[in-house]
Scaffold this motif. Sequence first.
Motif, PDB file in Angstrom:
ATOM      1  N   GLY A  75      37.261  50.706  30.035  1.00 20.25           N
ATOM      2  CA  GLY A  75      35.815  50.769  29.811  1.00 20.25           C
ATOM      3  C   GLY A  75      35.083  49.467  30.018  1.00 20.25           C
ATOM      4  O   GLY A  75      34.209  49.092  29.236  1.00 20.25           O
ATOM      5  N   LEU A  76      35.440  48.768  31.084  1.00 20.23           N
ATOM      6  CA  LEU A  76      34.719  47.532  31.422  1.00 20.23           C
ATOM      7  C   LEU A  76      33.310  47.907  31.911  1.00 20.23           C
ATOM      8  O   LEU A  76      33.147  48.737  32.789  1.00 20.23           O
ATOM      9  N   MET A  77      32.296  47.290  31.327  1.00 21.10           N
ATOM     10  CA  MET A  77      30.918  47.636  31.692  1.00 21.10           C
ATOM     11  C   MET A  77      30.286  46.609  32.617  1.00 21.10           C
ATOM     12  O   MET A  77      29.283  46.880  33.262  1.00 21.10           O
ATOM     13  N   GLY A  93      37.167  34.853  36.658  1.00 23.21           N
ATOM     14  CA  GLY A  93      38.550  34.901  37.123  1.00 23.21           C
ATOM     15  C   GLY A  93      39.290  36.159  36.705  1.00 23.21           C
ATOM     16  O   GLY A  93      40.494  36.270  36.902  1.00 23.21           O
ATOM     17  N   LEU A  94      38.581  37.108  36.100  1.00 25.68           N
ATOM     18  CA  LEU A  94      39.239  38.352  35.698  1.00 25.68           C
ATOM     19  C   LEU A  94      38.861  39.429  36.717  1.00 25.68           C
ATOM     20  O   LEU A  94      37.766  39.990  36.665  1.00 25.68           O
ATOM     21  N   THR A  95      39.776  39.650  37.659  1.00 19.54           N
ATOM     22  CA  THR A  95      39.447  40.553  38.760  1.00 19.54           C
ATOM     23  C   THR A  95      40.391  41.752  38.769  1.00 19.54           C
ATOM     24  O   THR A  95      41.442  41.738  38.143  1.00 19.54           O
ATOM     25  N   GLY A  96      39.952  42.787  39.491  1.00 21.82           N
ATOM     26  CA  GLY A  96      40.835  43.925  39.723  1.00 21.82           C
ATOM     27  C   GLY A  96      40.668  45.076  38.758  1.00 21.82           C
ATOM     28  O   GLY A  96      41.257  46.135  38.944  1.00 21.82           O
ATOM     29  N   GLU A  97      39.873  44.891  37.719  1.00 15.20           N
ATOM     30  CA  GLU A  97      39.649  45.990  36.773  1.00 15.20           C
ATOM     31  C   GLU A  97      38.330  46.658  37.158  1.00 15.20           C
ATOM     32  O   GLU A  97      37.300  45.993  37.197  1.00 15.20           O
ATOM     33  N   PRO A  98      38.340  47.966  37.480  1.00 16.20           N
ATOM     34  CA  PRO A  98      37.078  48.594  37.886  1.00 16.20           C
ATOM     35  C   PRO A  98      36.099  48.721  36.712  1.00 16.20           C
ATOM     36  O   PRO A  98      36.519  48.931  35.581  1.00 16.20           O
ATOM     37  N   THR A  99      34.811  48.568  36.991  1.00 15.51           N
ATOM     38  CA  THR A  99      33.825  48.803  35.935  1.00 15.51           C
ATOM     39  C   THR A  99      33.531  50.302  35.878  1.00 15.51           C
ATOM     40  O   THR A  99      33.844  51.047  36.807  1.00 15.51           O
ATOM     41  N   ALA A 100      32.898  50.701  34.790  1.00 18.67           N
ATOM     42  CA  ALA A 100      32.543  52.114  34.649  1.00 18.67           C
ATOM     43  C   ALA A 100      31.622  52.550  35.784  1.00 18.67           C
ATOM     44  O   ALA A 100      31.795  53.644  36.343  1.00 18.67           O
ATOM     45  N   LYS A 156      38.008  49.038  23.716  1.00 14.71           N
ATOM     46  CA  LYS A 156      38.747  48.085  24.542  1.00 14.71           C
ATOM     47  C   LYS A 156      37.722  47.107  25.136  1.00 14.71           C
ATOM     48  O   LYS A 156      36.973  46.499  24.400  1.00 14.71           O
ATOM     49  N   LEU A 157      37.672  47.008  26.467  1.00 14.81           N
ATOM     50  CA  LEU A 157      36.776  46.000  27.051  1.00 14.81           C
ATOM     51  C   LEU A 157      35.299  46.263  26.785  1.00 14.81           C
ATOM     52  O   LEU A 157      34.481  45.360  26.861  1.00 14.81           O
ATOM     53  N   LEU A 158      34.951  47.501  26.473  1.00 20.61           N
ATOM     54  CA  LEU A 158      33.549  47.773  26.157  1.00 20.61           C
ATOM     55  C   LEU A 158      33.141  46.980  24.904  1.00 20.61           C
ATOM     56  O   LEU A 158      31.999  46.567  24.763  1.00 20.61           O
ATOM     57  N   GLY A 159      34.108  46.777  24.017  1.00 17.12           N
ATOM     58  CA  GLY A 159      33.841  45.912  22.862  1.00 17.12           C
ATOM     59  C   GLY A 159      33.134  46.588  21.706  1.00 17.12           C
ATOM     60  O   GLY A 159      32.524  45.935  20.869  1.00 17.12           O
ATOM     61  N   GLY A 160      33.218  47.914  21.639  1.00 16.07           N
ATOM     62  CA  GLY A 160      32.549  48.650  20.568  1.00 16.07           C
ATOM     63  C   GLY A 160      33.547  49.327  19.643  1.00 16.07           C
ATOM     64  O   GLY A 160      34.688  48.884  19.521  1.00 16.07           O
TER      65      GLY A 160
END
Length: 451
Positions: free
Chosen positions: A254-256, A263-270, A287-291
């Motif tokens: 859940g990267l937004m 330098g954090l690459t390769g993880e698709p955003t929503a 997780k990465l959404l931070g909620g």
Amino acid sequence: MTDSRRDLPSVGSLLETAGVKLLLEQHPRRVVVDAVRDSVEAARAAGGGDKTQQQWLDTISSAIRDASRPSLRRLINATGVILHTNLGRAPLPEAAIHAIQQVAEGFSNLEYDIATGQRGSRYSHCVGLLTQLTGAEDALVVNNCAAAMVLTLNALAQKKEVLVSRGELVEIGGSFRIPDIMARSGAKLVEVGTTNRTHDDDYRRAITPKTAAIVKVHRSNFAIEGFTADVSVEGLVFIAAEHGLPVVHDLGSGLMLSLDAYGLTGEPTASTAIASGATLVLMSGDKLLGGPQAGIILGKEAVVAKLRKNPLTRALRVDKLTLSALEATLRIYLDPTRALRDIPVLSMLTESVEQIESRARAVTAGLASHGIIAEVVPSQSSVGGGAFPTAEIASRAVAISGDVTAFEERLRLGEPAVIGRISEQRLLLDLRSVQPREDAALTTAVLRARA
Ligand SMILES: *Cc1c(COP(=O)(O)O)cnc(C)c1O
């Protein structure tokens, strides 16, 4: 030899002493009685009751303290792993904590439409922000991402077949195995390809009249390297379209916002996941959404509507505190600069090494002024929680030498508990996963844990 066990005071007589009477005024009677009984039992087991009045009181007070400590309590994460499932994943932004408090304190319009005065839907909250932020047509929030997967497959593929690449049959955090979860949903899993390579034709060949969906699972906690091949979501969407099938993308983290600049690459955003054309995208809220813990389902309106009507939705429903925290967290993303600053997971991930170094120096100086020798050493933090599995983020740790096993234990048993890691005979406290406002509490905890 005298049997000192005979000298043990009775529970009743201890309850009559002045000190214990005072404890009875401050704590529930059953807690005090249990503490007195346990203290007498412990003394009996240890073979003697040779204690002064004050010693009994200290033992009983300490038993009461232990019994009154919340089972679930705050601690300081100095492991350097930011999203640690064992340590509760994302700490919430202040705005989310405030929102929870507001909604918890009173009644709310959870299922009430204030504009019309009619019954409303809990599933209406957060939808506007989620669609605005990700470009999805519609959204549905449930209890967690595992629930989102169960619901999705049950609604789309019960008693039918779902295609998944063998390279994506992953286990997340020990208790979540994609194949097991899928089986529970009532869908039949059809594995395609091999562990390292899956091609378009593997999917094409596996499609039968019983196929109900193609699922893509993001490899969130490991990487496959070497002789590999897999089919992109775009590729799957193309194949699925030939047969009128939905594509479900279990994104996990859940990267937004893109973190490429850090330098954090390769993880698709929503939003990129939605733009790839998947029918549904599933992700976690904590997780990465931070909620807060939540399962977020994004996607096509007609399909999300079908999920909303599924009876399982009721069993997997999200509660009002989660919705309030999620809405407040999502709102922060309307301003990406603010998101990087105010969402703890993102501020921890993007804090500069120089900044962490200077915090670490301040902590070691605080320790040194009380006679504890610690040094600042380079460390590697990781994202954890099923995202950026191979990324190592430069960080700094406060390193303490000596009897580190005993020290680690005292720190862990202290209040608040501090969780670090032992490496090469040193106890390392990585400050990237510690919030700056916790630095003082960390210093105090280390001083208290001193032998
Ligand atoms: C973490 C993860 C899940 C499970 O999410 P929860 O919110 O913990 O239920 C599912 N799929 C992937 C790919 C994940 O990374």
